[in-house]
Enzyme design. Structure first.
Site, short mmCIF file in Angstrom:
data_model
loop_
_atom_site.label_atom_id
_atom_site.label_comp_id
_atom_site.label_asym_id
_atom_site.label_seq_id
_atom_site.Cartn_x
_atom_site.Cartn_y
_atom_site.Cartn_z
CG ASP A 1 -10.53 -1.51 4.41
OD1 ASP A 1 -10.21 -1.73 3.32
OD2 ASP A 1 -10.06 -2.22 5.28
CD GLN B 1 -3.24 -4.52 6.49
OE1 GLN B 1 -3.20 -3.55 5.81
NE2 GLN B 1 -3.70 -5.68 6.12
CE LYS C 1 -3.69 -2.52 2.48
NZ LYS C 1 -4.37 -3.03 3.50
#
Length: 293
Positions: A122, A99, A55
């Protein structure tokens, strides 16, 4: 010999990211800062560390500011909540991502819910999931949105088709079911309590496997010319001691029956990162009153 057409997520992700890099470069000339993404990682999970590196590299390639932080595995809930609160108020930050998975002593749901909905890169905040259920514009869960983008790129219209989703997680199963429903598919959800998985899957024009069990889906389950989307990522060790990534689908055998199939790796995975970047740019544009789709 493979008869199915391979859905090349890696190639599509590269093209889309190149297009996004141009958008970011042009916008950065108009606005006095680039888009900013903050990825919060806790501990030293090797898979998570690899995902975060991917990322961060993608951010650098696109000109997105990477504002993430790495915390020791022992970090407390309160400290992480304070960090999220600060990022919510930071004008340089357009997207925040925690994460997963997190160490067991942390409440992941509470942390995800603390992220400001307009910075929810997300797409997992209840506010944004509610927007999805209502069919309203908003930030979409990255992996399911990546799946829908792949279908679109290959002109595979779900309308009128029977779509079977195996797995009912909030990360993939439930949101992809809603997105397929929104695209006018007839959606069936299967899971660990489904009694006759074979009879359910054999009716699928589109099959999305998101369980996390290697080779769960065999060729005998697949309808000829079906579209098979493999979301599973499983690391297995072969007889020689070498490890490799496989999906939930027996790729070699299913490829002989299916019409289209995603490989693992190189299918859905690259699109997940791409949609994360898309969400960050979308939030950035929204903040500055610029249209971006």
């Amino acid at each position: 010999m493979t008869s199915a057409q391979i859905i090349d997520g890696k190639a599509i992700a590269q093209r889309k990211q190149a297009e996004m890099a141009e958008v970011v470069a042009n916008l950065s000339l108009q606005i006095d800062r680039p888009p900013g993404l903050a990825v919060l990682m806790v501990g030293d999970n090797p898979a998570s560390a690899a995902y975060v590196r991917n990322k961060e590299r993608a951010c650098q390639k696109l000109g997105i500011a990477s504002l993430g932080q790495h915390f020791a595995a022992e970090v407390g809930q309160a400290e992480l909540e304070q960090v999220i609160d600060r990022l919510n108020q930071d004008d340089r930050v357009d997207g925040i991502l925690v994460q997963l998975p997190l160490p067991e002593h942390l409440d992941a749901t509470a942390l995800l819910n603390r992220i400001a909905p307009n910075k929810d890169a997300d797409g997992l905040h209840p506010f944004n999931l509610g927007k999805l259920v209502r069919g309203e514009e908003g930030l979409r869960s990255c992996t399911p949105a990546g799946v829908m983008a792949l279908l679109h790129e290959y002109n595979l219209d779900p309308a009128g088709k029977t779509a079977v989703v195996i797995g009912r997680s909030i990360l993939v199963g439930k949101p992809i079911a809603m997105m397929l429903l929104e695209a006018n598919a007839t959606v069936v959800m299967a899971h660990s309590r489904t009694k006759d998985l074979k009879s359910v899957v054999q009716n699928a024009d589109i099959l999305v496997a998101a369980v996390g069990k290697p080779n769960l889906i065999t060729a005998e389950l697949i309808k000829p010319d079906a579209i098979v989307i493999d979301v599973g990522i499983n690391r297995i060790t072969d007889a020689t001691g070498k490890s490799r990534l496989v999906g939930d689908v027996d790729f070699a055998a299913v490829s002989e029956v299916a019409g289209h199939i995603t490989p693992v790796p190189g299918g859905v995975g690259p699109m997940t990162v791409t949609m994360l970047l898309h969400n960050t740019i979308w939030s950035y544009c929204r903040k500055h009153g610029i249209s971006y789709s």
